[in-house]
Design a protein around this motif. Structure first.
Motif, PDB file in Angstrom:
ATOM      1  N   ASN A  95       0.817  -1.220   0.000  1.00 23.47           N
ATOM      2  CA  ASN A  95       0.000   0.000   0.000  1.00 23.47           C
ATOM      3  C   ASN A  95       0.850   1.269   0.000  1.00 23.47           C
ATOM      4  OD1 ASN A  95      -2.591  -1.431   0.228  1.00 23.47           O
ATOM      5  ND2 ASN A  95      -1.670  -2.114   2.140  1.00 23.47           N
ATOM      6  N   GLY A  96       2.081   1.150   0.445  1.00 23.88           N
ATOM      7  CA  GLY A  96       3.016   2.273   0.427  1.00 23.88           C
ATOM      8  C   GLY A  96       3.861   2.329  -0.833  1.00 23.88           C
ATOM      9  N   ALA A  97       3.665   1.350  -1.714  1.00 26.00           N
ATOM     10  CA  ALA A  97       4.412   1.339  -2.981  1.00 26.00           C
ATOM     11  C   ALA A  97       3.982   2.534  -3.826  1.00 26.00           C
ATOM     12  CB  ALA A  97       4.164   0.038  -3.726  1.00 26.00           C
ATOM     13  N   ARG A  98       4.914   3.058  -4.584  1.00 25.76           N
ATOM     14  CA  ARG A  98       4.611   4.208  -5.447  1.00 25.76           C
ATOM     15  C   ARG A  98       4.155   3.735  -6.820  1.00 25.76           C
ATOM     16  NH1 ARG A  98       5.387   8.726  -2.903  1.00 25.76           N
ATOM     17  NH2 ARG A  98       6.775   8.736  -1.120  1.00 25.76           N
ATOM     18  N   ILE A  99       3.210   4.454  -7.381  1.00 28.39           N
ATOM     19  CA  ILE A  99       2.742   4.153  -8.730  1.00 28.39           C
ATOM     20  C   ILE A  99       3.942   4.274  -9.679  1.00 28.39           C
ATOM     21  CG2 ILE A  99       1.160   4.819 -10.585  1.00 28.39           C
ATOM     22  CD1 ILE A  99      -0.193   3.670  -7.966  1.00 28.39           C
ATOM     23  N   GLY A 100       4.148   3.245 -10.477  1.00 31.45           N
ATOM     24  CA  GLY A 100       5.304   3.197 -11.367  1.00 31.45           C
ATOM     25  C   GLY A 100       6.497   2.463 -10.785  1.00 31.45           C
ATOM     26  N   GLU A 101       6.413   2.072  -9.518  1.00 34.30           N
ATOM     27  CA  GLU A 101       7.488   1.296  -8.878  1.00 34.30           C
ATOM     28  C   GLU A 101       7.617  -0.050  -9.601  1.00 34.30           C
ATOM     29  OE1 GLU A 101       7.727  -0.471  -4.432  1.00 34.30           O
ATOM     30  OE2 GLU A 101       7.542   1.721  -4.559  1.00 34.30           O
ATOM     31  N   VAL A 102       8.849  -0.499  -9.778  1.00 35.69           N
ATOM     32  CA  VAL A 102       9.094  -1.753 -10.502  1.00 35.69           C
ATOM     33  C   VAL A 102       9.714  -2.769  -9.552  1.00 35.69           C
ATOM     34  CG1 VAL A 102      10.321  -2.845 -12.431  1.00 35.69           C
ATOM     35  CG2 VAL A 102       9.367  -0.526 -12.692  1.00 35.69           C
ATOM     36  N   TRP A 103       9.151  -3.999  -9.573  1.00 33.97           N
ATOM     37  CA  TRP A 103       9.658  -5.103  -8.769  1.00 33.97           C
ATOM     38  C   TRP A 103      10.100  -6.232  -9.682  1.00 33.97           C
ATOM     39  CZ3 TRP A 103       4.466  -5.922  -5.728  1.00 33.97           C
ATOM     40  CH2 TRP A 103       4.159  -4.778  -4.980  1.00 33.97           C
ATOM     41  N   ARG A 104      11.171  -6.917  -9.281  1.00 32.58           N
ATOM     42  CA  ARG A 104      11.541  -8.169  -9.937  1.00 32.58           C
ATOM     43  C   ARG A 104      11.178  -9.294  -8.979  1.00 32.58           C
ATOM     44  NH1 ARG A 104      16.604  -7.828 -12.383  1.00 32.58           N
ATOM     45  NH2 ARG A 104      17.557  -7.821 -10.339  1.00 32.58           N
ATOM     46  N   GLU A 110       9.266  -9.096 -14.142  1.00 36.24           N
ATOM     47  CA  GLU A 110       9.256  -7.708 -13.681  1.00 36.24           C
ATOM     48  C   GLU A 110       7.839  -7.177 -13.793  1.00 36.24           C
ATOM     49  OE1 GLU A 110      12.217  -5.238 -15.547  1.00 36.24           O
ATOM     50  OE2 GLU A 110      13.823  -6.642 -15.023  1.00 36.24           O
ATOM     51  N   VAL A 111       7.387  -6.553 -12.705  1.00 36.60           N
ATOM     52  CA  VAL A 111       6.050  -5.980 -12.649  1.00 36.60           C
ATOM     53  C   VAL A 111       6.143  -4.522 -12.226  1.00 36.60           C
ATOM     54  CG1 VAL A 111       4.869  -8.170 -12.203  1.00 36.60           C
ATOM     55  CG2 VAL A 111       5.688  -6.800 -10.277  1.00 36.60           C
ATOM     56  N   GLU A 112       5.122  -3.755 -12.609  1.00 35.81           N
ATOM     57  CA  GLU A 112       5.062  -2.336 -12.283  1.00 35.81           C
ATOM     58  C   GLU A 112       3.754  -2.047 -11.553  1.00 35.81           C
ATOM     59  OE1 GLU A 112       4.559   1.867 -14.701  1.00 35.81           O
ATOM     60  OE2 GLU A 112       5.502   0.166 -15.708  1.00 35.81           O
ATOM     61  N   VAL A 113       3.825  -1.328 -10.452  1.00 34.02           N
ATOM     62  CA  VAL A 113       2.645  -0.951  -9.677  1.00 34.02           C
ATOM     63  C   VAL A 113       1.845   0.072 -10.489  1.00 34.02           C
ATOM     64  CG1 VAL A 113       1.849   0.121  -7.535  1.00 34.02           C
ATOM     65  CG2 VAL A 113       3.865  -1.383  -7.502  1.00 34.02           C
ATOM     66  N   THR A 114       0.548  -0.214 -10.696  1.00 31.77           N
ATOM     67  CA  THR A 114      -0.269   0.690 -11.515  1.00 31.77           C
ATOM     68  C   THR A 114      -1.365   1.407 -10.748  1.00 31.77           C
ATOM     69  OG1 THR A 114      -1.712  -1.139 -12.173  1.00 31.77           O
ATOM     70  CG2 THR A 114       0.126  -0.580 -13.658  1.00 31.77           C
ATOM     71  N   MET A 115      -2.004   0.725  -9.795  1.00 33.61           N
ATOM     72  CA  MET A 115      -3.142   1.344  -9.101  1.00 33.61           C
ATOM     73  C   MET A 115      -3.580   0.496  -7.916  1.00 33.61           C
ATOM     74  SD  MET A 115      -6.159   0.463 -11.871  1.00 33.61           S
ATOM     75  CE  MET A 115      -5.078   0.689 -13.275  1.00 33.61           C
ATOM     76  N   PRO A 116      -4.367   1.103  -7.005  1.00 30.28           N
ATOM     77  CA  PRO A 116      -4.900   0.333  -5.887  1.00 30.28           C
ATOM     78  C   PRO A 116      -6.089  -0.519  -6.324  1.00 30.28           C
ATOM     79  CG  PRO A 116      -5.670   2.599  -5.766  1.00 30.28           C
ATOM     80  CD  PRO A 116      -4.715   2.523  -6.927  1.00 30.28           C
ATOM     81  N   ARG A 117      -6.367  -1.536  -5.546  1.00 24.39           N
ATOM     82  CA  ARG A 117      -7.604  -2.293  -5.720  1.00 24.39           C
ATOM     83  C   ARG A 117      -8.735  -1.453  -5.144  1.00 24.39           C
ATOM     84  NH1 ARG A 117      -9.134  -7.675  -2.952  1.00 24.39           N
ATOM     85  NH2 ARG A 117     -11.160  -8.104  -3.897  1.00 24.39           N
ATOM     86  N   GLU A 164      12.589  -8.079  -5.424  1.00 22.01           N
ATOM     87  CA  GLU A 164      13.510  -6.947  -5.330  1.00 22.01           C
ATOM     88  C   GLU A 164      12.845  -5.718  -5.939  1.00 22.01           C
ATOM     89  OE1 GLU A 164      17.911  -5.603  -6.986  1.00 22.01           O
ATOM     90  OE2 GLU A 164      17.153  -7.595  -7.453  1.00 22.01           O
ATOM     91  N   VAL A 165      12.884  -4.609  -5.208  1.00 23.20           N
ATOM     92  CA  VAL A 165      12.379  -3.346  -5.750  1.00 23.20           C
ATOM     93  C   VAL A 165      13.496  -2.780  -6.619  1.00 23.20           C
ATOM     94  CG1 VAL A 165      11.525  -1.041  -5.212  1.00 23.20           C
ATOM     95  CG2 VAL A 165      10.885  -2.984  -3.743  1.00 23.20           C
ATOM     96  N   LEU A 166      13.239  -2.699  -7.934  1.00 26.82           N
ATOM     97  CA  LEU A 166      14.258  -2.237  -8.883  1.00 26.82           C
ATOM     98  C   LEU A 166      14.293  -0.726  -9.021  1.00 26.82           C
ATOM     99  CD1 LEU A 166      13.836  -4.834 -11.786  1.00 26.82           C
ATOM    100  CD2 LEU A 166      15.499  -4.848  -9.907  1.00 26.82           C
ATOM    101  N   SER A 167      13.121  -0.093  -8.993  1.00 21.13           N
ATOM    102  CA  SER A 167      13.084   1.367  -9.120  1.00 21.13           C
ATOM    103  C   SER A 167      11.833   1.917  -8.468  1.00 21.13           C
ATOM    104  CB  SER A 167      13.142   1.790 -10.591  1.00 21.13           C
ATOM    105  OG  SER A 167      11.986   1.384 -11.283  1.00 21.13           O
ATOM    106  N   VAL A 168      11.979   3.128  -7.928  1.00 17.04           N
ATOM    107  CA  VAL A 168      10.874   3.836  -7.284  1.00 17.04           C
ATOM    108  C   VAL A 168      10.860   5.254  -7.851  1.00 17.04           C
ATOM    109  CG1 VAL A 168       9.925   4.655  -5.095  1.00 17.04           C
ATOM    110  CG2 VAL A 168      11.209   2.501  -5.167  1.00 17.04           C
TER     111      VAL A 168
END
Length: 181
Positions: A95-104, A110-117, A164-168
């Motif tokens: 829930n604290g992840a930033r929109i556009g944050e990328v995880w491996r 690799e996935v990117e955070v897009t929006m809340p449920r 792993e959080v690749l970018s924020v």
């Protein structure tokens, strides 16, 4: 280190009073390696493509820490998949992840955070019993929503894989900030 607790896909379609007539919220863990592609977890289904699925909502992640909170609140076990999530994760503030944050996840995905449920009446019906009444508001107010993810790089994942959080992206809003705005 954050890790993947479980990868979940639809177990059974259930009749539902909503406009589609069925729900695919009943997700259960899958054993072994599971393919994650641009439209989500292999073998998963979204009954309502209008509200779920597609490239920006390909995968839904929920934190074990948030599930543990709700277990205490509801007085019952909430196994991986209970929230309709595809990925149960731990050690990661979803829930604290930033929109556009990328995880491996694991070696390749690799996935990117897009929006809340956004919780809905189908979710409340799934919860059932006396808890269902007021569930959407209660779940929303608590701010333990989980996040939708876009798949940037397909591959296989399995329970136990490191995350792993690749970018924020600096200054981007968090999942909960987007929901509350």
């Amino acid at each position: 280190m954050p890790r993947l607790v479980a990868v979940c896909a639809v177990h059974t379609l259930h009749p539902d009073a909503g406009s589609v007539g069925v729900t695919a919220i009943d997700k259960r863990p899958i054993e072994g390696a599971v393919r994650v592609g641009k439209l989500g977890v292999r073998a998963d289904v979204q009954a309502s493509r209008k509200h779920h699925g597609g490239p920006d909502k390909a995968v839904y992640a929920y934190a074990q820490e948030d599930a543990a909170f709700w277990e205490g609140e509801l007085g019952r076990d909430l196994d991986a998949g209970w929230f309709g999530e595809n990925l149960r994760v731990e050690g990661l503030d979803v829930n604290g992840a930033r929109i556009g944050e990328v995880w491996r996840i694991g070696d390749t995905v690799e996935v990117e955070v897009t929006m809340p449920r956004t919780p809905c009446a189908t979710f409340a019906r799934w919860v059932g019993g006396s808890v269902a009444r007021g569930w959407v508001k209660r779940f929303s107010d608590e701010g333990r929503l989980g996040a939708y993810l876009r798949v940037r790089r397909a591959g296989d994942v399995r329970a136990g894989d490191a995350i792993e959080v690749l970018s924020v992206p600096e200054g981007a809003p968090t999942v909960i900030e987007v929901y509350r705005s």
